[in-house]
Design a protein around this motif. Structure first.
Motif, PDB file in Angstrom:
ATOM      1  N   ASP A   1       0.860  -1.217  -0.085  1.00  0.00           N
ATOM      2  CA  ASP A   1      -0.157  -0.173  -0.083  1.00  0.00           C
ATOM      3  C   ASP A   1       0.822   1.330   0.036  1.00  0.00           C
ATOM      4  OD1 ASP A   1      -2.340  -1.372  -0.035  1.00  0.00           O
ATOM      5  OD2 ASP A   1      -2.314  -1.401   2.112  1.00  0.00           O
ATOM      6  N   SER A   2       2.138   1.173  -0.080  1.00  0.00           N
ATOM      7  CA  SER A   2       2.966   2.291   0.135  1.00  0.00           C
ATOM      8  C   SER A   2       2.461   3.448  -0.904  1.00  0.00           C
ATOM      9  CB  SER A   2       4.511   2.031   0.126  1.00  0.00           C
ATOM     10  OG  SER A   2       4.744   0.586   0.843  1.00  0.00           O
ATOM     11  N   ILE A   3       2.327   3.101  -2.133  1.00  0.00           N
ATOM     12  CA  ILE A   3       2.315   4.006  -3.168  1.00  0.00           C
ATOM     13  C   ILE A   3       0.924   4.668  -2.921  1.00  0.00           C
ATOM     14  CG2 ILE A   3       1.599   4.276  -5.674  1.00  0.00           C
ATOM     15  CD1 ILE A   3       4.077   2.743  -6.287  1.00  0.00           C
ATOM     16  N   MET A   4      -0.058   3.876  -2.498  1.00  0.00           N
ATOM     17  CA  MET A   4      -1.255   4.781  -2.291  1.00  0.00           C
ATOM     18  C   MET A   4      -1.122   5.501  -1.083  1.00  0.00           C
ATOM     19  SD  MET A   4      -4.103   3.638  -4.020  1.00  0.00           S
ATOM     20  CE  MET A   4      -5.407   3.878  -2.508  1.00  0.00           C
ATOM     21  N   TYR A   5      -0.313   5.236  -0.089  1.00  0.00           N
ATOM     22  CA  TYR A   5       0.103   6.235   1.048  1.00  0.00           C
ATOM     23  C   TYR A   5       0.802   7.396   0.572  1.00  0.00           C
ATOM     24  CZ  TYR A   5       1.656   7.437   5.986  1.00  0.00           C
ATOM     25  OH  TYR A   5       1.458   7.962   7.017  1.00  0.00           O
ATOM     26  N   ASN A   6       1.772   7.334  -0.345  1.00  0.00           N
ATOM     27  CA  ASN A   6       2.321   8.522  -0.859  1.00  0.00           C
ATOM     28  C   ASN A   6       1.108   9.604  -1.421  1.00  0.00           C
ATOM     29  OD1 ASN A   6       4.656   7.440  -0.630  1.00  0.00           O
ATOM     30  ND2 ASN A   6       4.924   6.840  -2.847  1.00  0.00           N
ATOM     31  N   ARG A   7       0.083   9.114  -1.723  1.00  0.00           N
ATOM     32  CA  ARG A   7      -1.033  10.165  -2.131  1.00  0.00           C
ATOM     33  C   ARG A   7      -2.023  10.365  -1.162  1.00  0.00           C
ATOM     34  NH1 ARG A   7       0.942   7.821  -5.771  1.00  0.00           N
ATOM     35  NH2 ARG A   7       1.116   7.938  -8.089  1.00  0.00           N
ATOM     36  N   SER A   8      -2.666   9.445  -0.300  1.00  0.00           N
ATOM     37  CA  SER A   8      -3.496   9.434   0.564  1.00  0.00           C
ATOM     38  C   SER A   8      -2.839  10.548   1.723  1.00  0.00           C
ATOM     39  CB  SER A   8      -4.338   8.407   1.048  1.00  0.00           C
ATOM     40  OG  SER A   8      -3.259   7.648   1.686  1.00  0.00           O
ATOM     41  N   VAL A   9      -1.652  10.376   2.279  1.00  0.00           N
ATOM     42  CA  VAL A   9      -1.101  10.898   3.471  1.00  0.00           C
ATOM     43  C   VAL A   9      -0.090  11.744   3.138  1.00  0.00           C
ATOM     44  CG1 VAL A   9      -0.185  10.519   5.820  1.00  0.00           C
ATOM     45  CG2 VAL A   9      -1.873   8.925   4.610  1.00  0.00           C
ATOM     46  N   LEU A  10       0.960  11.569   2.521  1.00  0.00           N
ATOM     47  CA  LEU A  10       1.986  12.276   2.575  1.00  0.00           C
ATOM     48  C   LEU A  10       1.695  13.457   1.523  1.00  0.00           C
ATOM     49  CD1 LEU A  10       5.342  10.164   1.931  1.00  0.00           C
ATOM     50  CD2 LEU A  10       4.294  11.168   4.117  1.00  0.00           C
ATOM     51  N   LEU A  11       1.109  13.090   0.467  1.00  0.00           N
ATOM     52  CA  LEU A  11       0.953  14.592  -0.675  1.00  0.00           C
ATOM     53  C   LEU A  11      -0.418  15.174  -0.030  1.00  0.00           C
ATOM     54  CD1 LEU A  11       2.020  12.595  -3.894  1.00  0.00           C
ATOM     55  CD2 LEU A  11       3.085  14.491  -2.574  1.00  0.00           C
ATOM     56  N   ASN A  12      -1.368  14.427   0.472  1.00  0.00           N
ATOM     57  CA  ASN A  12      -2.581  15.146   0.985  1.00  0.00           C
ATOM     58  C   ASN A  12      -2.384  16.046   2.097  1.00  0.00           C
ATOM     59  OD1 ASN A  12      -5.132  15.570   0.399  1.00  0.00           O
ATOM     60  ND2 ASN A  12      -5.757  13.657   1.606  1.00  0.00           N
ATOM     61  N   LYS A  13      -1.697  15.353   3.104  1.00  0.00           N
ATOM     62  CA  LYS A  13      -1.512  16.129   4.281  1.00  0.00           C
ATOM     63  C   LYS A  13      -0.621  17.294   4.532  1.00  0.00           C
ATOM     64  CE  LYS A  13      -3.465  12.866   7.472  1.00  0.00           C
ATOM     65  NZ  LYS A  13      -3.184  11.753   8.402  1.00  0.00           N
ATOM     66  N   LEU A  14       0.379  16.741   3.533  1.00  0.00           N
ATOM     67  CA  LEU A  14       1.709  17.582   3.764  1.00  0.00           C
ATOM     68  C   LEU A  14       2.064  18.318   2.351  1.00  0.00           C
ATOM     69  CD1 LEU A  14       3.753  14.917   5.539  1.00  0.00           C
ATOM     70  CD2 LEU A  14       2.623  16.670   6.692  1.00  0.00           C
ATOM     71  N   SER A  15       1.420  19.321   2.164  1.00  0.00           N
ATOM     72  CA  SER A  15       1.658  19.848   0.803  1.00  0.00           C
ATOM     73  C   SER A  15       3.018  20.500   0.475  1.00  0.00           C
ATOM     74  CB  SER A  15       0.695  21.067   0.679  1.00  0.00           C
ATOM     75  OG  SER A  15       0.532  21.817   1.781  1.00  0.00           O
ATOM     76  N   GLU A  16       3.777  20.821   1.551  1.00  0.00           N
ATOM     77  CA  GLU A  16       5.078  21.492   1.590  1.00  0.00           C
ATOM     78  C   GLU A  16       6.120  20.365   1.284  1.00  0.00           C
ATOM     79  OE1 GLU A  16       6.132  24.869   2.996  1.00  0.00           O
ATOM     80  OE2 GLU A  16       3.914  25.473   2.799  1.00  0.00           O
ATOM     81  N   ARG A  17       6.907  20.858   0.540  1.00  0.00           N
ATOM     82  CA  ARG A  17       8.188  19.835   0.071  1.00  0.00           C
ATOM     83  C   ARG A  17       9.045  19.870   1.520  1.00  0.00           C
ATOM     84  NH1 ARG A  17      10.919  18.952  -5.284  1.00  0.00           N
ATOM     85  NH2 ARG A  17       8.846  19.251  -6.329  1.00  0.00           N
ATOM     86  N   GLU A  18       9.062  20.826   2.300  1.00  0.00           N
ATOM     87  CA  GLU A  18       9.972  20.993   3.533  1.00  0.00           C
ATOM     88  C   GLU A  18       9.478  19.917   4.407  1.00  0.00           C
ATOM     89  OE1 GLU A  18      12.880  22.685   4.010  1.00  0.00           O
ATOM     90  OE2 GLU A  18      12.552  22.864   2.006  1.00  0.00           O
ATOM     91  N   SER A  19       8.090  19.721   4.439  1.00  0.00           N
ATOM     92  CA  SER A  19       7.466  19.002   5.626  1.00  0.00           C
ATOM     93  C   SER A  19       7.800  17.447   5.151  1.00  0.00           C
ATOM     94  CB  SER A  19       5.948  19.047   5.588  1.00  0.00           C
ATOM     95  OG  SER A  19       5.743  20.416   6.056  1.00  0.00           O
TER      96      SER A  19
END
Ligand SMILES: [Zn+2]
Length: 290
Positions: free
Chosen positions: A193-211
């Motif tokens: 599920d990691s690729i899903m997680y990239n979208r659903s959490v990392l990119l969704n919640k953390l819009s900033e590159r820095e985060s």
């Protein structure tokens, strides 16, 4: 936090085996300056220096840059000028009062002008007792050779992606730690599920590159602690007891992952598409996990 070559200087100092002058080559001048200050406090501290001594006058004076026997010379404008070296010579022409030695630091030694280097050379050629010098540079090749040849050279390397936290203990309060742990779980346990997680959490919640960078820096710290534990080195991995499942990884595997994580942080600084970069990271990592 640095893998420091500096620590051994404390031992040399107390055994009277310290050289007159050192040239420190480092990839992070500010970190190196901070660490060197800690080392000098360990030379001079009046109360068995523990991390950040607040008790003794000497350490307090060093913290405030007020100790007469400790001088830091930095470039004025873009160069270190002859007058600065002359003033240092004058300041150090008498024996120190509060400490055993006078110590100076030339920060950005590569920025000495020809005439300040000449003045410095005379200072180095007549080494007086009780003066110890440190030159710090980010590039050995740019330091005037006649200066370089008189110094003992030490390399002080810092992990370039080191997070701005002093210790694992600081990390425990970091707002991104929870997400970092979740991500590790996705990568190491759920895998698919990691690729899903990239979208659903990392990119969704953390819009900033820095985060996202911070998340990856935290993960690197965790894997470094894990690696130290596996190698029976000093470590604080027990602080992450909920990640005990990582202990089954072998050293090769951990080293590989640290490399992929560092690659990711190299790439994120260029302007590549973040989503693609995260997917690439997951794919590279899972190759090893199969
Ligand atoms: Zn002290």
């Amino acid at each position: 936090m640095a893998v420091s070559n500096l620590d051994k200087l404390v031992k040399y100092y107390h055994e009277n085996k310290i050289a007159h002058v050192y040239l420190l080559e480092t990839n992070n001048i500010d970190n190196c300056m901070e660490d060197l200050k800690k080392i000098i406090k360990k030379f001079f501290c009046q109360t068995n220096y523990k991390d950040d001594c607040q008790e003794c006058n000497i350490c307090n004076l060093i913290n405030q840059n007020y100790l007469p026997s400790f001088k830091i010379i930095e470039p004025l404008g873009n160069t270190i000028k002859k007058e600065q070296i002359l003033e240092l010579k004058k300041n150090f022409s008498s024996l120190p009062i509060y400490t055993k030695d006078n110590i100076y630091v030339i920060k950005n030694a590569e920025k000495m002008t020809a005439s300040s280097a000449n003045t410095m050379l005379k200072f180095l050629e007549e080494p007086e007792e009780h003066i110890i010098g440190f030159f710090i540079t980010n590039n050995l090749n740019n330091v005037i050779p006649t200066i370089k040849s008189r110094c003992e050279i030490l390399k002080v390397k810092y992990n370039k992606h080191e997070l701005d936290v002093d210790s694992v203990d600081d990390l425990l309060n970091n707002e991104f730690l929870k997400i970092a742990k979740e991500y590790i779980y996705k990568l190491e346990v759920e895998k698919k599920d990691s690729i899903m997680y990239n979208r659903s959490v990392l990119l969704n919640k953390l819009s900033e590159r820095e985060s996202i960078k911070k998340i990856f820096q935290i993960i690197i710290i965790i894997y470094n602690e894990l690696l130290n534990k596996k190698l029976n080195l000093v470590n604080k991995f027990e602080k992450f007891s909920d990640l005990d499942y990582l202990l089954k990884l072998d050293v090769q595997n951990i080293l590989f992952k640290i490399k992929i994580l560092n690659n990711f942080l190299d790439d994120i600084n260029s302007n590549v598409n973040l989503e693609l970069l995260l997917d690439k990271f997951v794919i590279e990592l899972s190759d090893k996990n199969e």
